[in-house]
Design an enzyme around this catalytic site. Structure first.
Site, PDB file in Angstrom:
ATOM      1  N   ILE A  67       0.833  -1.207   0.000  1.00 21.78           N
ATOM      2  CA  ILE A  67       0.000   0.000   0.000  1.00 21.78           C
ATOM      3  C   ILE A  67       0.870   1.261   0.000  1.00 21.78           C
ATOM      4  CG2 ILE A  67      -1.709   1.315   1.309  1.00 21.78           C
ATOM      5  CD1 ILE A  67      -2.773  -1.395   2.344  1.00 21.78           C
ATOM      6  N   ASP A 119      11.343   2.206   5.855  1.00 24.15           N
ATOM      7  CA  ASP A 119      10.893   0.819   5.872  1.00 24.15           C
ATOM      8  C   ASP A 119      12.137  -0.045   6.018  1.00 24.15           C
ATOM      9  OD1 ASP A 119      10.111  -1.839   5.190  1.00 24.15           O
ATOM     10  OD2 ASP A 119       8.381  -1.054   4.097  1.00 24.15           O
ATOM     11  N   THR A 130       1.903   0.765   7.756  1.00 25.05           N
ATOM     12  CA  THR A 130       2.583  -0.367   8.370  1.00 25.05           C
ATOM     13  C   THR A 130       1.591  -1.090   9.272  1.00 25.05           C
ATOM     14  OG1 THR A 130       4.489  -1.005   9.736  1.00 25.05           O
ATOM     15  CG2 THR A 130       3.391   1.050  10.308  1.00 25.05           C
ATOM     16  N   CYS A 190      -4.193   5.855   7.828  1.00 24.13           N
ATOM     17  CA  CYS A 190      -5.235   4.986   7.272  1.00 24.13           C
ATOM     18  C   CYS A 190      -4.801   3.528   7.386  1.00 24.13           C
ATOM     19  CB  CYS A 190      -5.494   5.332   5.808  1.00 24.13           C
ATOM     20  SG  CYS A 190      -6.182   6.969   5.546  1.00 24.13           S
ATOM     21  N   ALA A 191      -3.906   3.241   8.327  1.00 24.03           N
ATOM     22  CA  ALA A 191      -3.357   1.887   8.443  1.00 24.03           C
ATOM     23  C   ALA A 191      -3.992   1.132   9.604  1.00 24.03           C
ATOM     24  CB  ALA A 191      -1.840   1.955   8.595  1.00 24.03           C
ATOM     25  N   GLU A 245     -12.173   0.755  18.364  1.00 30.13           N
ATOM     26  CA  GLU A 245     -13.198   0.825  17.333  1.00 30.13           C
ATOM     27  C   GLU A 245     -14.343  -0.122  17.676  1.00 30.13           C
ATOM     28  OE1 GLU A 245     -11.582   0.233  13.438  1.00 30.13           O
ATOM     29  OE2 GLU A 245     -10.198   1.923  13.579  1.00 30.13           O
ATOM     30  N   HIS A 286     -12.992   4.152   9.532  1.00 32.06           N
ATOM     31  CA  HIS A 286     -12.260   3.003   8.984  1.00 32.06           C
ATOM     32  C   HIS A 286     -12.754   2.674   7.567  1.00 32.06           C
ATOM     33  CE1 HIS A 286      -9.744  -0.667  10.395  1.00 32.06           C
ATOM     34  NE2 HIS A 286      -9.602  -0.474   9.098  1.00 32.06           N
ATOM     35  N   LEU A 287     -12.639   3.671   6.701  1.00 31.51           N
ATOM     36  CA  LEU A 287     -13.131   3.545   5.324  1.00 31.51           C
ATOM     37  C   LEU A 287     -12.049   3.168   4.325  1.00 31.51           C
ATOM     38  CD1 LEU A 287     -15.464   6.694   5.070  1.00 31.51           C
ATOM     39  CD2 LEU A 287     -16.105   4.342   5.612  1.00 31.51           C
ATOM     40  N   GLY A 288     -10.833   2.908   4.802  1.00 31.33           N
ATOM     41  CA  GLY A 288      -9.716   2.680   3.887  1.00 31.33           C
ATOM     42  C   GLY A 288     -10.001   1.677   2.787  1.00 31.33           C
ATOM     43  N   ALA A 289     -10.681   0.591   3.137  1.00 30.23           N
ATOM     44  CA  ALA A 289     -10.968  -0.465   2.151  1.00 30.23           C
ATOM     45  C   ALA A 289     -12.404  -0.405   1.652  1.00 30.23           C
ATOM     46  CB  ALA A 289     -10.688  -1.829   2.766  1.00 30.23           C
TER      47      ALA A 289
END
Length: 532
Positions: free
Chosen positions: A154, A173, A205, A232-233, A263, A281-284
């Site tokens: 990502i 990283d 990460t 957003c991880a 959450e 938690h809309l990342g996906a």
């Protein structure tokens, strides 16, 4: 009797149809995952459990799941599944590691824009009939420095999108090689350097012991005044209380937060703060990503329940039923060899060489290599599995080589792992004894014979008298029980190592005492998954 699967979270209807088409009975009860007691009472009726993030697969649930064979997580994160407990019960845990990468990366970019231009607040103000043009003075993206923490699947997509926006990207990283960084067009830096230089910081990460709280008050103190932070991880990567203080002080100019320590987050100190954009938690959460991961998890679970095929498993190698009895112990060996080096290595890995000696040359070496890489990477990337590990290694530019050699010693076959970083080379070798358990037989070129335990301590020291007494007395003083103790040295008076098998994790205060002595050069606590 047909296998039976429970879908306890919201998944695309396509997934349900896939199960039915494969002859699997399926109960689609998307609200059941939130009802812990009800789920606990019915879980023993199912062979498979398909979930997203709402269902918590705890040890208590697993202990009640007397017929459960596989848990499938539609998505990349499996922190809502007790993987060690599932492994002990022989339950396979699968995920879909690459189904929502683009969607999550795009959400991070959207949050970056929203924070830079204060779009949500400006939108609300305008809807209220105000015209506060001077209030919402934003900043440009172009020419700014974006710090990417975690440049894997990502993070690399985010980096490429940011470069397209004419941003300069610096990345931290531990597994990102110089070659891969060059290919992406990013500048590889250490974490403190990233904090110092970045105008925007985005996290990509997983949540592990090493990454938890990676952005806290000390990290914020090292950042530029006016930095903007995007997460957003995973919740827990950012210490929320410290971020609140950074925002109040003005050190942090804004934040885009999609994930939270707790959450669902119905209350949070970040809510309603100026220039803080929060999403649930809309990342996906795009129709494409939801469809992709639902289809993938249904197909993977159906293949396992009807054919015995294993794909994208967190805790199980992809091997056939015919080779499993002989190969599984060596899979575990390869994994613990990788885990050993992964836990003692902090620098970026550049090269990995895996030597197969004797009988191991005739085994499924691809599975063994995948297991070794998964063990090596997992201390930094908790969600890695045997399928994704080779891809992650390639993405990070790690050079992988394989060597086969005829039987050369007293063992019928063994595996030797050599890992090179910019600073040093580490080697470890092991074999499997007749009891089916892995053993360490060589570390740093020093021969020894050490059983692998869940909790271990590895030390390097000078070969001087009194090491056994020193280690034993310090452990005894702190009530640390030693189950097994192995020593080795390269020559009299030279380099020496000790490997202790312990009954419980090594306490941090005892580590500090050991490291303070003048003969212990290093002391590293190790943890291994020794479940069969």
């Amino acid at each position: 009797m047909a296998p039976r699967v429970l879908v306890s979270d919201k998944l695309s209807p396509t997934a349900v149809e896939i199960f039915k088409d494969r002859g699997i009975e399926v109960d689609y009860l998307p609200e059941l995952g939130k009802d812990k007691e009800k789920l606990l009472s019915v879980i023993d009726q199912y062979d498979g459990l398909a979930i997203r993030s709402a269902t918590k697969v705890t040890e208590k649930l697993i202990n009640n799941a007397t017929n459960l064979k596989v848990v499938g997580r539609a998505g990349i994160g499996v922190d809502n599944v007790d993987i060690p407990a599932a492994s002990r019960r022989g339950i396979i845990v699968m995920n879909t590691p690459f189904g929502n990468s683009i969607t999550t990366a795009e959400h991070a970019i959207a949050m970056l824009f929203a924070v830079a231009r204060q779009i949500p607040e400006a939108n609300a103000s305008t809807h209220d009939g105000k015209w506060e043009k001077n209030r919402f003075m934003g900043v440009e993206i172009t020419g700014k420095t974006l710090g990417v923490i975690g440049c894997g699947n990502i993070g690399s997509v985010v980096a490429m999108r940011a470069i397209g926006l004419k941003m300069h990207v610096v990345a931290f990283d531990p597994f990102l090689s110089a070659e891969r960084a060059s290919e992406l067009g990013v500048e590889k830096v250490e974490l403190d350097e990233l904090f110092k230089r970045a105008d925007f910081i985005t996290l990509h990460t997983p949540l592990t012991d090493k990454t938890r709280g990676v952005i806290d008050k000390d990290a914020i103190a090292k950042m530029k005044k006016g930095v903007r932070i995007i997460n957003c991880a995973r919740g827990g990567l950012v210490v929320e209380a410290d971020l609140v203080e950074g925002l109040k002080s003005g050190k942090v100019a804004g934040a885009g937060i999609d994930v939270f320590e707790t959450e669902p987050a119905t209350e949070n100190p970040l809510f309603n703060m100026p220039n803080v954009v929060c999403t649930p938690h809309l990342g996906a959460s795009t129709s494409e990503a939801q469809e992709n991961v639902a289809i993938q998890v249904a197909e993977q679970m159906a293949d396992y329940l009807t054919k015995g095929a294993v794909t994208n498993a967190i805790n199980m190698p992809s091997i056939s039923a015919e080779e499993a009895p002989r190969l599984k112990p060596f899979i575990k060996l390869a994994e613990v060899l990788g885990a050993f080096v992964g836990q003692v290595t902090d620098e970026a890995i550049e090269e990995v060489e895996i030597l197969f000696d004797g009988s191991t040359t005739e085994m499924n070496r691809r599975a063994l290599i995948s297991a070794a890489l998964a063990g090596l990477i997992r201390p930094q990337v908790a969600d890695v599995n045997m399928v994704s590990a080779p891809i992650m290694a390639k993405e990070r530019g790690i050079i992988l080589s394989e060597v086969k050699r005829d039987k050369s010693g007293v063992f019928d076959g063994y595996i030797k792992l050599t890992v090179k970083t910019s600073e040093k080379t580490r080697t470890i070798a092991g074999t499997v004894f007749s009891d089916g358990k892995p053993r360490f037989i060589q570390i740093k070129g020093i021969n020894l014979d050490a059983e692998v335990g869940q909790h271990m301590l590895y030390t390097t020291n000078y070969d001087v008298p009194g090491i056994i007494g020193l280690l034993g007395s310090i452990c005894a003083k702190h009530q640390v029980n030693i189950a097994n103790f192995q020593l080795g040295r390269n020559r009299p008076g030279g380099d020496a190592i000790a490997l202790l098998y312990l009954d419980a994790p090594f306490p941090p205060e005892v580590l500090r005492e050991l490291r303070a002595t003048d003969v212990i050069l290093s002391a590293k606590p190790l943890s291994f998954d020794v479940a069969a």
